[in-house]
Design an enzyme around this catalytic site. Structure first.
Site, PDB file in Angstrom:
ATOM      1  N   HIS A 356       0.812  -1.227   0.000  1.00 15.22           N
ATOM      2  CA  HIS A 356       0.000   0.000   0.000  1.00 15.22           C
ATOM      3  C   HIS A 356       0.839   1.267   0.000  1.00 15.22           C
ATOM      4  O   HIS A 356       0.304   2.351   0.196  1.00 15.22           O
ATOM      5  CB  HIS A 356      -0.909   0.056   1.223  1.00 15.22           C
ATOM      6  CG  HIS A 356      -1.906  -1.059   1.320  1.00 15.22           C
ATOM      7  ND1 HIS A 356      -3.208  -0.943   0.898  1.00 15.22           N
ATOM      8  CD2 HIS A 356      -1.767  -2.317   1.787  1.00 15.22           C
ATOM      9  CE1 HIS A 356      -3.849  -2.089   1.121  1.00 15.22           C
ATOM     10  NE2 HIS A 356      -2.987  -2.937   1.657  1.00 15.22           N
ATOM     11  N   LYS A 544      -9.206  13.251   5.016  1.00 15.98           N
ATOM     12  CA  LYS A 544      -8.251  12.148   4.945  1.00 15.98           C
ATOM     13  C   LYS A 544      -7.212  12.391   6.032  1.00 15.98           C
ATOM     14  O   LYS A 544      -7.177  13.477   6.619  1.00 15.98           O
ATOM     15  CB  LYS A 544      -7.578  12.083   3.566  1.00 15.98           C
ATOM     16  CG  LYS A 544      -7.057  13.452   3.091  1.00 15.98           C
ATOM     17  CD  LYS A 544      -6.480  13.391   1.684  1.00 15.98           C
ATOM     18  CE  LYS A 544      -7.489  13.395   0.563  1.00 15.98           C
ATOM     19  NZ  LYS A 544      -7.745  12.117  -0.048  1.00 15.98           N
ATOM     20  N   ARG A 545      -6.359  11.401   6.309  1.00 12.78           N
ATOM     21  CA  ARG A 545      -5.313  11.625   7.295  1.00 12.78           C
ATOM     22  C   ARG A 545      -4.451  12.821   6.897  1.00 12.78           C
ATOM     23  O   ARG A 545      -4.300  13.134   5.713  1.00 12.78           O
ATOM     24  CB  ARG A 545      -4.431  10.365   7.431  1.00 12.78           C
ATOM     25  CG  ARG A 545      -5.112   9.224   8.142  1.00 12.78           C
ATOM     26  CD  ARG A 545      -5.569   9.611   9.531  1.00 12.78           C
ATOM     27  NE  ARG A 545      -4.465   9.874  10.421  1.00 12.78           N
ATOM     28  CZ  ARG A 545      -3.933   9.001  11.264  1.00 12.78           C
ATOM     29  NH1 ARG A 545      -4.435   7.780  11.343  1.00 12.78           N
ATOM     30  NH2 ARG A 545      -2.931   9.323  12.037  1.00 12.78           N
ATOM     31  N   LYS A 550      -0.191  14.505   1.159  1.00 14.86           N
ATOM     32  CA  LYS A 550      -1.584  14.713   0.752  1.00 14.86           C
ATOM     33  C   LYS A 550      -1.892  16.191   0.517  1.00 14.86           C
ATOM     34  O   LYS A 550      -2.927  16.547  -0.028  1.00 14.86           O
ATOM     35  CB  LYS A 550      -2.528  14.126   1.806  1.00 14.86           C
ATOM     36  CG  LYS A 550      -2.449  12.592   1.914  1.00 14.86           C
ATOM     37  CD  LYS A 550      -3.339  12.068   3.033  1.00 14.86           C
ATOM     38  CE  LYS A 550      -3.134  10.597   3.344  1.00 14.86           C
ATOM     39  NZ  LYS A 550      -3.807   9.695   2.380  1.00 14.86           N
ATOM     40  N   THR A 652      -9.053   6.056  -1.567  1.00 14.83           N
ATOM     41  CA  THR A 652     -10.343   5.380  -1.677  1.00 14.83           C
ATOM     42  C   THR A 652     -11.482   6.360  -1.420  1.00 14.83           C
ATOM     43  O   THR A 652     -12.604   6.146  -1.898  1.00 14.83           O
ATOM     44  CB  THR A 652     -10.443   4.191  -0.693  1.00 14.83           C
ATOM     45  OG1 THR A 652      -9.878   4.576   0.564  1.00 14.83           O
ATOM     46  CG2 THR A 652      -9.709   2.991  -1.235  1.00 14.83           C
ATOM     47  N   LYS A 656     -15.473   7.184  -3.128  1.00 17.77           N
ATOM     48  CA  LYS A 656     -16.719   7.443  -2.386  1.00 17.77           C
ATOM     49  C   LYS A 656     -17.335   8.764  -2.834  1.00 17.77           C
ATOM     50  O   LYS A 656     -18.552   8.870  -3.029  1.00 17.77           O
ATOM     51  CB  LYS A 656     -16.435   7.466  -0.874  1.00 17.77           C
ATOM     52  CG  LYS A 656     -15.909   6.133  -0.344  1.00 17.77           C
ATOM     53  CD  LYS A 656     -15.267   6.249   1.040  1.00 17.77           C
ATOM     54  CE  LYS A 656     -14.469   4.987   1.366  1.00 17.77           C
ATOM     55  NZ  LYS A 656     -13.587   5.152   2.540  1.00 17.77           N
TER      56      LYS A 656
HETATM   57  C1  26Q Z   1       3.608   0.916  10.346  1.00 24.29           C
HETATM   58  C2  26Q Z   1       4.583   0.661  11.314  1.00 24.29           C
HETATM   59  C3  26Q Z   1       4.368   0.996  12.639  1.00 24.29           C
HETATM   60  C4  26Q Z   1       3.158   1.566  12.996  1.00 24.29           C
HETATM   61  C5  26Q Z   1       2.190   1.816  12.040  1.00 24.29           C
HETATM   62  C6  26Q Z   1       2.418   1.494  10.722  1.00 24.29           C
HETATM   63  C7  26Q Z   1       1.397   1.781   9.702  1.00 24.29           C
HETATM   64  C8  26Q Z   1       0.041   1.658   9.987  1.00 24.29           C
HETATM   65  C9  26Q Z   1      -0.918   1.957   9.017  1.00 24.29           C
HETATM   66  C10 26Q Z   1       1.751   2.191   8.435  1.00 24.29           C
HETATM   67  C11 26Q Z   1       0.791   2.477   7.473  1.00 24.29           C
HETATM   68  C12 26Q Z   1      -0.555   2.365   7.764  1.00 24.29           C
HETATM   69  C13 26Q Z   1      -1.604   2.672   6.802  1.00 24.29           C
HETATM   70  C14 26Q Z   1      -1.396   2.915   5.514  1.00 24.29           C
HETATM   71  C15 26Q Z   1      -2.490   3.267   4.606  1.00 24.29           C
HETATM   72  O1  26Q Z   1      -3.622   3.494   5.024  1.00 24.29           O
HETATM   73  N1  26Q Z   1      -2.218   3.329   3.293  1.00 24.29           N
HETATM   74  C16 26Q Z   1      -3.251   3.674   2.329  1.00 24.29           C
HETATM   75  O2  26Q Z   1      -3.850   2.473   1.876  1.00 24.29           O
HETATM   76  C17 26Q Z   1      -4.981   2.758   1.068  1.00 24.29           C
HETATM   77  C18 26Q Z   1      -5.642   1.437   0.718  1.00 24.29           C
HETATM   78  O3  26Q Z   1      -4.865   0.741  -0.211  1.00 24.29           O
HETATM   79  C19 26Q Z   1      -4.595   3.552  -0.164  1.00 24.29           C
HETATM   80  O4  26Q Z   1      -5.772   3.911  -0.855  1.00 24.29           O
HETATM   81  C20 26Q Z   1      -3.823   4.807   0.226  1.00 24.29           C
HETATM   82  O5  26Q Z   1      -3.338   5.463  -0.935  1.00 24.29           O
HETATM   83  C21 26Q Z   1      -2.675   4.449   1.148  1.00 24.29           C
HETATM   84  O6  26Q Z   1      -2.023   5.618   1.603  1.00 24.29           O
END
Ligand code: 26Q
Length: 815
Positions: A356, A544-545, A550, A652, A656
């Protein structure tokens, strides 16, 4: 499902009496939410049990979706709609003088995810059940999910998300299925009680994993799949000896340490990864899940593990569950006496990995020392996997030591989890066409060269049941009135709406629906945060986050620019606009938090300046989350998707918004590209550098942001206003943002995300938005074309793609 109104009513009152000692007239909104949910689960339960029986009676291949995050949001409306009893339940409640909307809002979100990746997992579960595939989610039952965001004096302040404060009526605890997960200890080799020579662990720290199941109700069918979330506890409870010695604190310490594993969701940007507790979480839930499905396999099929891949496919949602790969090796070898080669061949047929993230430096790596101490046997297995892999690599690239080093699963003192995933999985997929292309051609080029057959694209999607049918009931009715039912499970049918793009009455109705949704949102925000929104204005939304890539900063700089224009030129008369933001920042991400403060500071100024006279309003929605998204997205006219091209893997929310008739204002990034392909360029507002251009500028080191400041006085002015006292008398508040744009700080280049380079182009796109919105009918026509062409972005389509190319599941129809 069969619905018996009298029975439902009887269940409801019985629940209120038993759980709360109340009758209907005494029950408050929360009691009612709980009782209605429990009574609904009662109706769903027979299908849930029947689905499980069906899967057990005729063992077929099952999908297990391993994910550290499932951002489920609320369950009540979703489950009532999917099980087809919403109208009946509303009728029963009406007869009892209870307003359904009131109790719906009582449910806390299950916020067990950060953002896109977690919500994708939730949409996938909905589609898998609706398409009648045998597939289940495995994850962690975090006691605290995504933090609750308050805005205090313009700043984000985090509060714990105590979502389990009241019991969750949707979960079923399955203590009978608890398993033990072992950490630490010493590796021994010798005879086990059954007389085999094997590795085993001595003096390990044991943690109990207890599953809590949640029903995943398919729409319009009887399938009810399972989301199984693991909770951690100590097998020994607290230390009675210490307790008797009155050392109460130490007595519960052991218990607390174990429970800490499932205590809280990690934020997605907690600085450099390598936190031991995070690795504990990952191993905890993957080991528990594998033990669970292996027990199930042994009970239903037996111990011929060569058949294992016929019955299981495990999808790894990013690298977070990748430790499952050596864990499956360990269980097969150390617990079932399977040899290395057989175990490895099983593993290679079982796992598939989804990436991702575009950036190699953002991929998860674990310091060897932490990993080895916490998981000694797992580390040993990873070393052996890598030793064998390196032999192959040396044969392929005998002289290329750089490549060998770079691709080694273990190097520079760290374990590269993505490398392990790519090497061991039979499938590696990106989440949008551009993302997959960039993986193959850039970040994972070396891997694509040796394993080209593994790489494939699966463009993300979202479930139209939650994001259209449930959250935008009026638009749903508009659609059904024109093309009939069927789109709820086949979104490509929306194409039939194109017939109506020149139908005056349809266009007027569409305008009225959007207005009504805007009024609903305005009403909600008036109550929750005393904000006043003008439903006649353009609702331009970025939710979004908060991340620099972004580019919420680009959005707010443009608002500052508009404000300057309005103040400088009273004759400037653009259509009224409301800029809506919703964003959580990781708690340790300083610059992201400054951007939140900047948005709120600009909002305060703009909203209270009488010269603006209703032309401009800025609203920061506190505590953005799934249930808020369900209110904001249907009310939006413009969908801001403005990431630096090449950085947003897919996105995503863009999908929506499209389904709900917002026009995309975006860069050619992630799935935006596919959205414009479907909707047509004339029906979106595209601006900015392309990914190719950015890659080129990056590689030539030729970016000079100063050029853009020199060229555009209006841009220079807003950038200066970050530090010249306009928004902050000290000039210090936003200095870091200013410096990062103009000079580059902390070893970074200036303006890493090309905000200044894209500014002019963004302003032009925004001017086009304003101009086109003045013709409401033409605008509405474009929104209808967007809706009609959004079919591709159903997660049903995505799941069918996974099934066809990766999972190879067969539908199981539940009677
Ligand atoms: C990693 C290591 C330690 C702690 C947390 C994490 C961590 C947790 C969550 C790293 C990344 C995430 C989340 C990533 C994320 O949401 N990515 C998004 O995924 C979506 C679904 O595929 C995409 O549409 C987005 O573009 C992408 O940013």
């Amino acid at each position: 499902m069969t619905f018996d109104a009298e029975q439902f009513k009887a269940n409801l009152t019985a629940r209120l009496r038993r759980q709360y000692g109340k009758d209907i007239s005494q029950a408050n909104k929360h009691d009612l939410f709980d009782a209605v949910s429990a009574s609904a689960l009662e109706i769903i339960m027979p299908n849930w049990m029947e689905t499980r029986r069906e899967y057990e009676a005729k063992p077929t291949k099952q999908l297990y979706y391993l994910s550290a995050e499932f951002l489920m949001g609320r369950a009540l409306s979703n489950n009532l709609i999917n099980s087809g009893i919403m109208e009946q339940v509303k009728d029963v409640l009406k007869g009892m003088n209870i307003n359904y909307d009131m109790i719906e809002d009582e449910e806390p979100d299950a916020g067990l995810g950060n953002g896109g990746l977690g919500r994708l997992a939730a949409c996938f579960l909905d589609s898998i059940a609706t398409l009648q595939y045998p597939g289940h989610g495995y994850g962690i039952r975090y006691e605290y999910g995504m933090f609750e965001q308050h805005i205090e004096n313009g700043y984000q302040v985090e509060y714990p998300d105590n979502w389990l404060k009241h019991r969750d009526p949707w979960e079923v605890k399955r203590s009978d299925l608890s398993v033990t997960v072992k950490f630490g200890g010493q590796i021994k080799y010798g005879k086990t009680p059954d007389g085999q020579d094997r590795f085993y662990i001595e003096n390990a720290e044991e943690v109990t994993a207890t599953p809590y199941d949640m029903p995943v109700v398919g729409y319009g069918c009887n399938t009810v799949n399972t989301l199984r979330l693991w909770q951690a506890s100590s097998p020994n409870g607290f230390d009675l000896q210490l307790f008797n010695d009155m050392q109460y604190h130490r007595a519960v310490e052991r218990q607390n340490d174990a429970e800490d594993i499932s205590r809280v969701l990690y934020p997605n940007d907690s600085g450099p990864s390598g936190k031991e507790l995070r690795l504990r979480q990952q191993y905890f839930f993957t080991s528990a899940s594998l033990q669970d499905l292996i027990h199930h396999f042994v009970n239903t099929v037996g111990t011929d593990f060569s058949k294992f891949p016929q019955y299981h496919v495990i999808q790894l949602n990013d690298t977070h569950p990748v430790v499952a790969i050596p864990e499956l090796m360990r269980i097969l070898m150390d617990e079932y006496n399977v040899g290395w080669d057989d175990a490895w061949s099983i593993v290679q047929k079982t796992f598939a990995y989804t990436n991702h993230t575009i950036l190699a430096e953002a991929l998860e790596k674990w310091p060897i020392d932490i990993f080895q101490r916490l998981l000694p046997r797992i580390y040993q297995i990873v070393e052996e996997i890598n030793r064998r892999f390196m032999i192959e690599l040396r044969q392929k690239f005998p002289e290329d030591y750089d490549k060998q080093n770079h691709m080694s699963i273990i190097h520079d003192g760290k374990i590269y989890m993505a490398w392990l995933a790519i090497h061991a999985s039979f499938s590696v997929n990106g989440v949008a066409e551009l993302h997959t292309k960039l993986l193959k051609e850039q970040e994972l080029k070396n891997w694509n060269a040796i394993y080209p057959q593994k790489f494939n694209n699966k463009t993300n999607g979202v479930t139209q049941r939650r994001w259209l049918l449930s959250s935008n009931p009026e638009l749903a009715e508009f659609i059904t009135a024109r093309i009939g039912h069927g789109w709820e499970t086949d979104l490509s049918k929306l194409k039939g709406l194109e017939k109506f793009v020149d139908d005056e009455k349809s266009i007027d109705e569409l305008i009225a629906i959007k207005l009504h949704n805007k009024e609903r949102l305005a009403d909600c925000l008036k109550h929750t945060q005393n904000e006043f929104l003008d439903p006649e204005s353009i609702f331009d939304t970025q939710v979004k986050r908060l991340h620099e890539y972004k580019r919420q900063l680009l959005n707010v700089l443009h608002i500052m620019y508009l404000y300057n224009r309005i103040v400088e030129d009273p004759s400037y008369n653009p259509p009224a606009r409301t800029f809506i933001f919703g964003a959580k920042s990781a708690s340790g991400y300083r610059r992201a938090k400054q951007i939140i403060k900047l948005i709120n500071t600009v909002a305060e100024r703009v909203n209270n300046d009488r010269r603006v006279g209703g032309k401009l309003r800025v609203v920061f929605v506190e505590n953005y989350r799934v249930s808020m998204a369900e209110k904001i997205i249907p009310a939006s006219d413009v969908s801001e998707q403005i990431s630096t091209a090449g950085y947003e893997a897919s996105g995503t929310s863009n999908m929506k918004f499209m389904m709900n008739g917002a026009l995309t204002l975006g860069t050619l990034d992630g799935a935006n590209i596919e959205i414009v392909n479907e909707a047509g360029e004339d029906n979106a507002f595209i601006f900015g550098l392309t990914a190719d251009e950015i890659i080129k500028i990056n590689s030539e080191h030729s970016y000079n942001p100063q050029k853009y400041l020199d060229r555009s006085p209006a841009l220079a002015k807003v950038v200066n206003q970050l530090v010249d006292g306009t928004y902050d008398p000290t000039g210090q508040q936003f200095k870091e943002l200013y410096d990062s744009l103009v000079y580059g700080i902390e070893g970074q280049r200036p303006d890493v995300y090309y905000v200044l380079a894209d500014f002019d182009s963004y302003v032009q796109a925004q001017e086009k938005v304003a101009a086109e919105y003045t013709d409401r009918k033409s605008w509405a026509r474009k929104t209808l074309i967007n809706i009609a062409n959004s079919g591709k972005f159903s997660s049903d389509r995505t799941i069918e793609d996974y099934v066809r190319d990766i999972w190879h599941l067969k539908k199981v129809v539940v009677k």
